[in-house]
Design a protein around this motif. Structure first.
Motif, PDB file in Angstrom:
ATOM      1  N   MET A   1       0.853  -1.202   0.000  1.00  0.00           N
ATOM      2  CA  MET A   1       0.000   0.000   0.000  1.00  0.00           C
ATOM      3  C   MET A   1       0.885   1.248   0.000  1.00  0.00           C
ATOM      4  N   GLU A   2       0.428   2.251  -0.721  1.00  0.00           N
ATOM      5  CA  GLU A   2       1.199   3.502  -0.701  1.00  0.00           C
ATOM      6  C   GLU A   2       0.246   4.689  -0.792  1.00  0.00           C
ATOM      7  N   ARG A   3       0.784   5.850  -0.457  1.00  0.00           N
ATOM      8  CA  ARG A   3      -0.075   7.038  -0.470  1.00  0.00           C
ATOM      9  C   ARG A   3      -0.546   7.334  -1.884  1.00  0.00           C
ATOM     10  N   LEU A   4      -1.830   7.704  -1.986  1.00  0.00           N
ATOM     11  CA  LEU A   4      -2.427   7.989  -3.293  1.00  0.00           C
ATOM     12  C   LEU A   4      -1.642   9.083  -4.045  1.00  0.00           C
ATOM     13  N   ASP A   5      -1.327  10.173  -3.336  1.00  0.00           N
ATOM     14  CA  ASP A   5      -0.643  11.282  -4.029  1.00  0.00           C
ATOM     15  C   ASP A   5       0.760  10.872  -4.470  1.00  0.00           C
ATOM     16  N   LYS A   6       1.401  10.033  -3.665  1.00  0.00           N
ATOM     17  CA  LYS A   6       2.760   9.583  -4.015  1.00  0.00           C
ATOM     18  C   LYS A   6       2.685   8.693  -5.266  1.00  0.00           C
ATOM     19  N   PHE A   7       1.687   7.802  -5.267  1.00  0.00           N
ATOM     20  CA  PHE A   7       1.533   6.912  -6.421  1.00  0.00           C
ATOM     21  C   PHE A   7       1.251   7.713  -7.694  1.00  0.00           C
ATOM     22  N   ILE A   8       0.281   8.630  -7.623  1.00  0.00           N
ATOM     23  CA  ILE A   8      -0.085   9.381  -8.842  1.00  0.00           C
ATOM     24  C   ILE A   8       1.108  10.203  -9.336  1.00  0.00           C
ATOM     25  N   SER A   9       1.835  10.826  -8.400  1.00  0.00           N
ATOM     26  CA  SER A   9       2.952  11.666  -8.864  1.00  0.00           C
ATOM     27  C   SER A   9       4.108  10.827  -9.409  1.00  0.00           C
ATOM     28  N   SER A  10       4.181   9.544  -8.992  1.00  0.00           N
ATOM     29  CA  SER A  10       5.242   8.690  -9.541  1.00  0.00           C
ATOM     30  C   SER A  10       4.917   8.227 -10.966  1.00  0.00           C
ATOM     31  N   GLN A  11       3.642   8.304 -11.337  1.00  0.00           N
ATOM     32  CA  GLN A  11       3.228   7.776 -12.635  1.00  0.00           C
ATOM     33  C   GLN A  11       2.823   8.855 -13.637  1.00  0.00           C
ATOM     34  N   LYS A  25     -11.241  19.368  -6.333  1.00  0.00           N
ATOM     35  CA  LYS A  25     -12.172  19.551  -7.467  1.00  0.00           C
ATOM     36  C   LYS A  25     -12.915  18.265  -7.809  1.00  0.00           C
ATOM     37  N   LYS A  26     -12.755  17.234  -6.967  1.00  0.00           N
ATOM     38  CA  LYS A  26     -13.425  15.935  -7.139  1.00  0.00           C
ATOM     39  C   LYS A  26     -13.037  15.252  -8.460  1.00  0.00           C
ATOM     40  N   GLN A  27     -11.794  15.448  -8.844  1.00  0.00           N
ATOM     41  CA  GLN A  27     -11.298  14.870 -10.109  1.00  0.00           C
ATOM     42  C   GLN A  27     -10.528  13.574  -9.899  1.00  0.00           C
ATOM     43  N   VAL A  28     -10.476  13.091  -8.635  1.00  0.00           N
ATOM     44  CA  VAL A  28      -9.720  11.862  -8.372  1.00  0.00           C
ATOM     45  C   VAL A  28     -10.674  10.808  -7.816  1.00  0.00           C
ATOM     46  N   LEU A  29     -10.686   9.640  -8.483  1.00  0.00           N
ATOM     47  CA  LEU A  29     -11.579   8.553  -8.068  1.00  0.00           C
ATOM     48  C   LEU A  29     -10.760   7.307  -7.762  1.00  0.00           C
ATOM     49  N   VAL A  30     -11.135   6.618  -6.678  1.00  0.00           N
ATOM     50  CA  VAL A  30     -10.540   5.303  -6.422  1.00  0.00           C
ATOM     51  C   VAL A  30     -11.681   4.302  -6.405  1.00  0.00           C
ATOM     52  N   ASN A  31     -11.600   3.320  -7.257  1.00  0.00           N
ATOM     53  CA  ASN A  31     -12.645   2.303  -7.425  1.00  0.00           C
ATOM     54  C   ASN A  31     -14.031   2.938  -7.590  1.00  0.00           C
ATOM     55  N   GLY A  32     -14.072   3.999  -8.375  1.00  0.00           N
ATOM     56  CA  GLY A  32     -15.339   4.642  -8.713  1.00  0.00           C
ATOM     57  C   GLY A  32     -15.838   5.644  -7.692  1.00  0.00           C
ATOM     58  N   GLU A  33     -15.155   5.762  -6.551  1.00  0.00           N
ATOM     59  CA  GLU A  33     -15.604   6.690  -5.502  1.00  0.00           C
ATOM     60  C   GLU A  33     -14.759   7.962  -5.526  1.00  0.00           C
ATOM     61  N   VAL A  34     -15.412   9.108  -5.405  1.00  0.00           N
ATOM     62  CA  VAL A  34     -14.661  10.369  -5.326  1.00  0.00           C
ATOM     63  C   VAL A  34     -13.858  10.374  -4.022  1.00  0.00           C
ATOM     64  N   VAL A  35     -12.601  10.751  -4.142  1.00  0.00           N
ATOM     65  CA  VAL A  35     -11.704  10.739  -2.985  1.00  0.00           C
ATOM     66  C   VAL A  35     -11.751  12.102  -2.297  1.00  0.00           C
ATOM     67  N   LEU A  36     -11.694  12.099  -0.943  1.00  0.00           N
ATOM     68  CA  LEU A  36     -11.771  13.367  -0.211  1.00  0.00           C
ATOM     69  C   LEU A  36     -10.415  13.839   0.303  1.00  0.00           C
ATOM     70  N   LYS A  37      -9.474  12.885   0.379  1.00  0.00           N
ATOM     71  CA  LYS A  37      -8.137  13.258   0.869  1.00  0.00           C
ATOM     72  C   LYS A  37      -7.080  12.648  -0.047  1.00  0.00           C
ATOM     73  N   SER A  38      -5.993  13.392  -0.270  1.00  0.00           N
ATOM     74  CA  SER A  38      -4.985  12.902  -1.226  1.00  0.00           C
ATOM     75  C   SER A  38      -3.965  11.967  -0.585  1.00  0.00           C
ATOM     76  N   ASP A  39      -4.024  11.808   0.759  1.00  0.00           N
ATOM     77  CA  ASP A  39      -3.003  10.975   1.405  1.00  0.00           C
ATOM     78  C   ASP A  39      -3.539   9.607   1.845  1.00  0.00           C
ATOM     79  N   ILE A  40      -4.699   9.202   1.314  1.00  0.00           N
ATOM     80  CA  ILE A  40      -5.207   7.861   1.672  1.00  0.00           C
ATOM     81  C   ILE A  40      -4.286   6.793   1.069  1.00  0.00           C
TER      82      ILE A  40
END
Ligand code: URA
Length: 232
Positions: A1-11, A25-40
């Protein structure tokens, strides 16, 4: 498991700050759900991560082929010259890409660009004997002395070359296959026979041939099978 923001910025080219803003801006989804925090925490192999409508597929490394034009140096940075990395599309710019091996500034043709150091080491290591094939044009007629000399091992200032193949294909053109890669090797080998190389193009590495539809300056990713053929 890794932080969402770390993963996205690595890719991608998004910074962590960009991702925070996109989450707002609700532009990030994990498994179809809008994410509320970037460090999940996410599992990049299982979770489906979508940013601005685009799925982010995890790639540990990338392997790019370039048909190198003249005028570019085989380096990641250069004070004076354009580098082969300048030809790589922006979507790869967040990666630490480098050319796996060198071609002279005035040599054209197949070049591999990657961020996988182990792969690069493996295809370049002298004991791996990955062959490199070149189309060569020289300023005088090709002759059988050259063919024999290349086969027997041309003596250069830094020692005798391994046996190389020269096939004459025209009055002053030929195909050279090397299993090592020394500084200006082909130019120096022909120099021993009083010839100057006027055009040099790498057309093959291992069993992989520069695709005819890859124009000079074009870059694209290798398929898995294509990459295997470099090593075979
Ligand atoms: N040999 C050379 O002399 N130059 C190259 O770029 C590659 C092989």
């Amino acid at each position: 498991m890794e932080r969402l923001d770390k993963f996205i910025s690595s890719q991608t080219n998004y910074s962590r700050k960009d991702i925070k803003d996109l989450v707002k801006k609700k532009q990030v989804l994990v498994n179809g759900e809008v994410v509320l925090k970037s460090d999940i925490k996410v599992d990049n192999l299982v979770d489906k991560i979508v940013v601005c409508g685009e799925e982010i597929i995890f790639k540990k490394y990338v392997y790019l082929m370039l048909n190198k034009p003249k005028g570019y140096v085989s380096a990641s940075f250069d004070k004076n010259d354009k580098t082969v990395i300048d030809l790589v599309p922006d979507i790869y710019k967040h990666r630490n890409l480098f050319p796996a091996g060198r071609l002279d500034k005035d040599t054209t043709g197949l070049m591999i660009i990657t961020d996988d150091g182990e792969f690069a080491h493996n295809i370049l290591a002298p004991n791996k004997h990955i062959s490199k094939t070149y189309n060569v044009t020289i300023d005088i007629d090709m002759n059988e002395d050259m063919v024999l000399g290349f086969k027997n091992g041309v003596n250069l200032s830094d020692g005798e070359c391994k046996s190389a193949s020269l096939e004459i294909t025209g009055k002053n053109t030929g195909i050279v296959i090397l299993t090592e890669g020394r500084y200006h090797q082909i130019k120096r080998m022909f120099g021993c026979f009083g010839a100057k190389v006027v055009e040099l193009e790498r057309i093959k590495m291992g069993n992989f041939t520069l695709p005819s539809d890859l124009k000079q300056g074009d870059v694209r990713e290798f398929t898995k099978e294509e990459l295997e053929s470099v090593r075979s």
